[in-house]
Design a protein around this motif. Structure first.
Motif, PDB file in Angstrom:
ATOM      1  N   PHE A  37      39.762  50.003  47.428  1.00 38.24           N
ATOM      2  CA  PHE A  37      40.673  49.030  46.866  1.00 38.24           C
ATOM      3  C   PHE A  37      39.847  48.006  46.103  1.00 38.24           C
ATOM      4  CE2 PHE A  37      44.834  49.808  48.910  1.00 38.24           C
ATOM      5  CZ  PHE A  37      44.459  50.800  49.802  1.00 38.24           C
ATOM      6  N   ARG A  38      40.487  47.242  45.251  1.00 31.52           N
ATOM      7  CA  ARG A  38      39.784  46.175  44.552  1.00 31.52           C
ATOM      8  C   ARG A  38      40.681  44.960  44.423  1.00 31.52           C
ATOM      9  NH1 ARG A  38      39.389  48.743  38.392  1.00 31.52           N
ATOM     10  NH2 ARG A  38      41.610  48.500  37.846  1.00 31.52           N
ATOM     11  N   GLN A  39      40.030  43.818  44.315  1.00 28.31           N
ATOM     12  CA  GLN A  39      40.762  42.576  44.130  1.00 28.31           C
ATOM     13  C   GLN A  39      40.011  41.701  43.143  1.00 28.31           C
ATOM     14  OE1 GLN A  39      41.694  40.342  47.707  1.00 28.31           O
ATOM     15  NE2 GLN A  39      43.385  39.313  46.674  1.00 28.31           N
ATOM     16  N   ARG A  67      38.283  58.127  34.626  1.00 26.04           N
ATOM     17  CA  ARG A  67      37.039  57.346  34.543  1.00 26.04           C
ATOM     18  C   ARG A  67      36.330  57.260  35.887  1.00 26.04           C
ATOM     19  NH1 ARG A  67      37.242  52.067  33.465  1.00 26.04           N
ATOM     20  NH2 ARG A  67      39.319  51.732  34.349  1.00 26.04           N
ATOM     21  N   PHE A  68      37.091  57.182  36.966  1.00 25.77           N
ATOM     22  CA  PHE A  68      36.524  57.056  38.308  1.00 25.77           C
ATOM     23  C   PHE A  68      36.693  58.367  39.060  1.00 25.77           C
ATOM     24  CE2 PHE A  68      37.134  52.170  38.975  1.00 25.77           C
ATOM     25  CZ  PHE A  68      36.513  51.939  37.749  1.00 25.77           C
ATOM     26  N   THR A  69      35.735  58.645  39.929  1.00 28.47           N
ATOM     27  CA  THR A  69      35.822  59.822  40.787  1.00 28.47           C
ATOM     28  C   THR A  69      35.481  59.436  42.218  1.00 28.47           C
ATOM     29  OG1 THR A  69      35.137  61.279  38.977  1.00 28.47           O
ATOM     30  CG2 THR A  69      35.000  62.158  41.210  1.00 28.47           C
ATOM     31  N   LYS A  87      35.159  48.957  32.216  1.00 29.04           N
ATOM     32  CA  LYS A  87      35.746  47.966  31.327  1.00 29.04           C
ATOM     33  C   LYS A  87      35.688  46.596  31.995  1.00 29.04           C
ATOM     34  CE  LYS A  87      39.200  51.411  29.905  1.00 29.04           C
ATOM     35  NZ  LYS A  87      40.652  51.705  29.806  1.00 29.04           N
ATOM     36  N   PRO A  88      35.715  45.534  31.205  1.00 25.09           N
ATOM     37  CA  PRO A  88      35.711  44.195  31.812  1.00 25.09           C
ATOM     38  C   PRO A  88      36.847  44.002  32.820  1.00 25.09           C
ATOM     39  CG  PRO A  88      35.217  44.026  29.490  1.00 25.09           C
ATOM     40  CD  PRO A  88      35.577  45.468  29.738  1.00 25.09           C
ATOM     41  N   GLU A  89      37.975  44.629  32.592  1.00 27.60           N
ATOM     42  CA  GLU A  89      39.102  44.486  33.526  1.00 27.60           C
ATOM     43  C   GLU A  89      38.878  45.212  34.849  1.00 27.60           C
ATOM     44  OE1 GLU A  89      39.233  45.471  30.326  1.00 27.60           O
ATOM     45  OE2 GLU A  89      40.758  47.040  30.014  1.00 27.60           O
ATOM     46  N   ASP A  90      37.786  45.963  34.961  1.00 23.23           N
ATOM     47  CA  ASP A  90      37.429  46.582  36.242  1.00 23.23           C
ATOM     48  C   ASP A  90      36.671  45.609  37.154  1.00 23.23           C
ATOM     49  OD1 ASP A  90      36.700  49.590  34.432  1.00 23.23           O
ATOM     50  OD2 ASP A  90      38.480  49.181  35.660  1.00 23.23           O
ATOM     51  N   THR A  91      36.325  44.453  36.612  1.00 18.45           N
ATOM     52  CA  THR A  91      35.615  43.456  37.410  1.00 18.45           C
ATOM     53  C   THR A  91      36.451  43.032  38.601  1.00 18.45           C
ATOM     54  OG1 THR A  91      34.378  42.610  35.512  1.00 18.45           O
ATOM     55  CG2 THR A  91      34.669  41.115  37.388  1.00 18.45           C
ATOM     56  N   ALA A  92      35.862  43.154  39.796  1.00 26.43           N
ATOM     57  CA  ALA A  92      36.580  42.847  41.031  1.00 26.43           C
ATOM     58  C   ALA A  92      35.640  43.033  42.214  1.00 26.43           C
ATOM     59  CB  ALA A  92      37.788  43.770  41.199  1.00 26.43           C
ATOM     60  N   VAL A  93      36.113  42.619  43.373  1.00 29.17           N
ATOM     61  CA  VAL A  93      35.454  42.973  44.625  1.00 29.17           C
ATOM     62  C   VAL A  93      36.072  44.277  45.093  1.00 29.17           C
ATOM     63  CG1 VAL A  93      35.061  42.348  47.028  1.00 29.17           C
ATOM     64  CG2 VAL A  93      34.948  40.586  45.241  1.00 29.17           C
ATOM     65  N   GLN A 116      33.342  44.897  53.971  1.00 36.51           N
ATOM     66  CA  GLN A 116      33.250  43.494  53.568  1.00 36.51           C
ATOM     67  C   GLN A 116      33.417  43.312  52.061  1.00 36.51           C
ATOM     68  OE1 GLN A 116      30.699  45.403  54.067  1.00 36.51           O
ATOM     69  NE2 GLN A 116      29.285  44.995  52.391  1.00 36.51           N
ATOM     70  N   GLY A 117      33.269  44.382  51.310  1.00 35.62           N
ATOM     71  CA  GLY A 117      33.454  44.315  49.865  1.00 35.62           C
ATOM     72  C   GLY A 117      32.155  44.255  49.094  1.00 35.62           C
ATOM     73  N   ALA A 118      32.186  44.807  47.892  1.00 33.03           N
ATOM     74  CA  ALA A 118      31.033  44.794  46.997  1.00 33.03           C
ATOM     75  C   ALA A 118      31.496  44.314  45.624  1.00 33.03           C
ATOM     76  CB  ALA A 118      30.424  46.191  46.880  1.00 33.03           C
ATOM     77  N   GLN A 119      30.760  43.375  45.068  1.00 32.16           N
ATOM     78  CA  GLN A 119      31.134  42.814  43.766  1.00 32.16           C
ATOM     79  C   GLN A 119      30.728  43.767  42.644  1.00 32.16           C
ATOM     80  OE1 GLN A 119      32.779  39.767  42.962  1.00 32.16           O
ATOM     81  NE2 GLN A 119      32.826  40.718  40.920  1.00 32.16           N
ATOM     82  N   VAL A 120      31.676  44.024  41.768  1.00 31.99           N
ATOM     83  CA  VAL A 120      31.420  44.783  40.544  1.00 31.99           C
ATOM     84  C   VAL A 120      31.808  43.884  39.380  1.00 31.99           C
ATOM     85  CG1 VAL A 120      32.118  46.760  39.141  1.00 31.99           C
ATOM     86  CG2 VAL A 120      31.732  47.041  41.604  1.00 31.99           C
TER      87      VAL A 120
END
Length: 124
Positions: A37-39, A67-69, A87-93, A116-120
């Motif tokens: 998941f992303r936020q 784009r993602f696998t 893409k810039p809109e993929d930026t999220a935790v 805990q999440g990873a920043q992209v």
């Protein structure tokens, strides 16, 4: 209690790639589904991708299809998310999630364990 640990986040330019990994601490039991998941800031958490216990079934959000696998070795409690053409809109935790028993794996409510999440961050 299942512990999930993500790795592989970072900063990348638009069009680049990143690979996230998630390892579950549980032994002697195969988690029935794992997913991502992303936020993004100011937005709701959203489903990205998920796969069943053997990695043969995969679901994707429309925004990342092609784009993602998501991948997972059959019977292993490790899941990966290969992200290409970012893409810039993929930026999220990005957070890893897992469910112990068989069932749906597309909404946050379907999962009982979270990392805990990873920043992209994708720069334009």
């Amino acid at each position: 209690q299942v512990r999930l640990v993500e790795s592989g986040g970072g900063l990348v330019q638009a069009g680049g790639s990143l690979r996230l990994s998630c390892v579950a601490s549980i032994r002697d039991y195969v988690l029935r589904a794992m997913g991502w998941f992303r936020q993004a800031p100011g937005k709701e958490r959203e489903f990205v991708a998920g796969t069943g216990w053997n990695g043969s079934s995969a679901l994707y959000a429309d925004a990342v299809k092609g784009r993602f696998t998501v991948s997972r070795e059959s019977g292993k409690n490790t899941v990966y998310l290969q992200m290409n053409s970012l893409k810039p809109e993929d930026t999220a935790v990005y957070s890893c999630a897992a469910r112990a028993r068989a069932g749906p794996f597309r909404s946050a409510a379907d999962f009982g364990a979270w990392g805990q999440g990873a920043q992209v961050t994708v720069s334009s």
